[in-house]
Scaffold this active site. Structure first.
Site: not given
Length: 351
Positions: A160, A239, A343
Site C-alpha cells: 500500500r 478499508s 489508509e
C-alpha cells in the site's frame, strides 16, 4: 477546463463528507490537468487532486486552495499491453480487460476510484497488486516542470505504498501502463485463500476470467465494499486501516498479549513475508478488541458487513469519522500493543 468557486467537495468523495474548496477545476485532458497544476503552483496555492474520491477524508472546513478533479479518459489495449488515463474508472477498466481475455487485474474488480490512484496506493486485494502488472507510470513532475515516464522499478512500490505516496506533492499521475497475460481466457493463478475457497479450487489454480471477477465482486459486496448509493455500509473509503506489518520482536510481543487476552489456544491470522516480518489482519484486531460489525451509535459507525470500514450513516461529519477512527485505533493499541495506520488520505485533518 471548468472552474467553480467555493465548490462543494463532499459529493466527490465516497465518504460524502468535507467542506468546500476555494476553487474546483475539472480537467478532462492531460494538457488541462498539467495546466491546472502549473497555474496553481505558479500562484503558490495548495493543490488537492481528486480522482474517484474513494480514498479521501476531507476536513469539514474544506480545502483552502485549488482542488482539481481528474476527469481524463482513455483506454488503449494493444495485445497484452494496457494504457489507462488517470481519470478512467478503475472497476470499468478491470471489466474491459476481462472481456478482452487478459489476466492480471481481474481480482481487483469492484475497487472504487480512478486508474490514476492505483499506483499511488499500490492498490491490491484478493492476492493481486497493481505493482505486479504496472510497467510504466506517465506523470507530470512538479519539481522539474515536465512530463516524465517512470518504470516499475522507479516507482518504489511496497505494501500500500509507492514513491507517489511518499512524496505526494511531486508527481501528478497522467497515465498508467500495464502488461497483462493472455492465458486463453483463464485468470492468473489464484493466490488468496478466501478467493480459492469461494471458487472451490486450490491455491495456484486458474479459473475462467469472468468467474474470478464475479466471485471477487460477490465477496466484496458481502463486505459492503462495492459502491451502492442506497446502502450506507458502502458510504466509506473501503478499508480505513492498513494491515500492520511487524518485525520479529514486535510480533512475539503481540502474540503474548493476544494469548493473555484471548487464550493460549488462539491463533491470530498471520502472513509471514519471507523475512522476519509478519502481516496481521487489521479486521481481526479490531473485532477482537471489542469493535464488532456495526459498532457505534452515532452518524459514523463501523460497517455492518466489515469491521475495517468506517461508514457515514447519512449525516456524519469528518470529525464524527475521526472520533470513531481514534476510538478504534486506541482500543486496538490498548488490547494488543499494535498501532493501526489509516489508509485514506486525510485533507486538513489528522488521525
Amino acid at each position: 477546463m471548468h472552474v467553480m468557486e467555493n465548490a462543494p467537495l463532499a459529493p466527490l468523495t465516497t465518504f460524502r463528507v468535507g467542506g468546500p474548496a476555494t476553487r474546483l477545476v475539472t480537467a478532462r485532458t492531460d494538457a488541462e490537468l498539467v495546466e491546472a497544476v502549473r497555474a496553481a503552483d505558479a500562484r503558490s496555492e495548495p493543490v488537492l487532486l481528486i480522482g474517484g474520491g474513494s480514498n479521501l477524508l476531507i476536513a469539514d472546513g474544506g480545502f483552502d486552495g485549488t482542488a482539481i478533479r481528474i476527469a481524463t479518459q482513455g483506454v488503449a489495449l494493444d495485445g497484452t499491453r494496457l494504457e489507462l488515463a488517470a481519470g478512467e474508472t478503475w472497476t470499468d477498466a478491470v471489466a474491459a480487460t476481462v472481456r478482452a481475455g487478459l489476466a492480471g487485474i481481474e481480482c481487483l474488480a469492484g475497487i472504487p476510484g480512478s486508474a490514476g490512484a492505483t499506483p499511488i496506493q499500490n492498490v491490491g486485494a484478493y492476492g493481486q497488486e497493481v505493482s505486479s502488472t504496472i510497467t510504466e507510470v506517465v506523470a507530470y513532475d512538479r519539481q522539474r516542470g515536465e512530463t516524465v515516464v517512470l518504470a516499475n522499478e522507479d516507482c518504489g512500490f511496497g505494501y500500500r505504498h509507492s514513491r507517489f505516496k511518499a512524496d505526494p506533492a511531486r508527481h501528478v499521475v497522467l497515465r498508467v501502463r500495464f502488461a497483462l497475460e493472455d492465458a486463453g481466457g483463464l485468470s492468473a493463478p489464484v493466490k488468496y485463500p478466501e478467493t480459492a475457497r469461494a471458487l472451490g479450487v486450490e491455491a495456484g489454480d486458474r479459473v475462467p476470467l469472468s468467474k474470478a471477477r464475479e466471485t471477487v465482486l460477490a465477496l466484496r459486496a458481502a463486505k459492503g465494499m462495492v459502491l451502492d448509493e442506497g446502502d450506507h455500509d458502502t458510504w466509506s473509503a473501503g478499508s480505513f486501516f492498513t494491515n500492520p506489518v511487524l518485525g520479529a520482536a514486535d510480533y512475539a510481543a503481540f502474540l503474548e498479549r493476544a494469548h493473555a487476552r484471548l487464550g493460549a489456544d488462539v491463533t491470530p491470522p498471520a502472513y509471514p513475508d519471507g523475512t522476519d516480518r509478519t502481516k496481521l489482519s487489521a479486521a481481526w484486531l479490531i473485532d477482537k478488541a471489542g469493535f464488532t460489525k456495526g459498532y457505534g451509535t452515532g452518524p459514523a459507525r463501523l460497517s455492518g458487513k466489515h469491521t475495517l470500514a468506517l461508514t457515514n450513516r447519512g449525516d456524519a461529519t469528518a470529525q464524527d469519522l475521526l472520533a470513531l477512527a481514534r476510538e478504534v485505533r486506541d482500543g486496538v493499541h490498548a488490547a494488543f500493543g499494535v498501532t493501526l495506520v489509516n489508509e485514506p488520505v486525510t485533507v486538513g485533518v489528522a488521525l
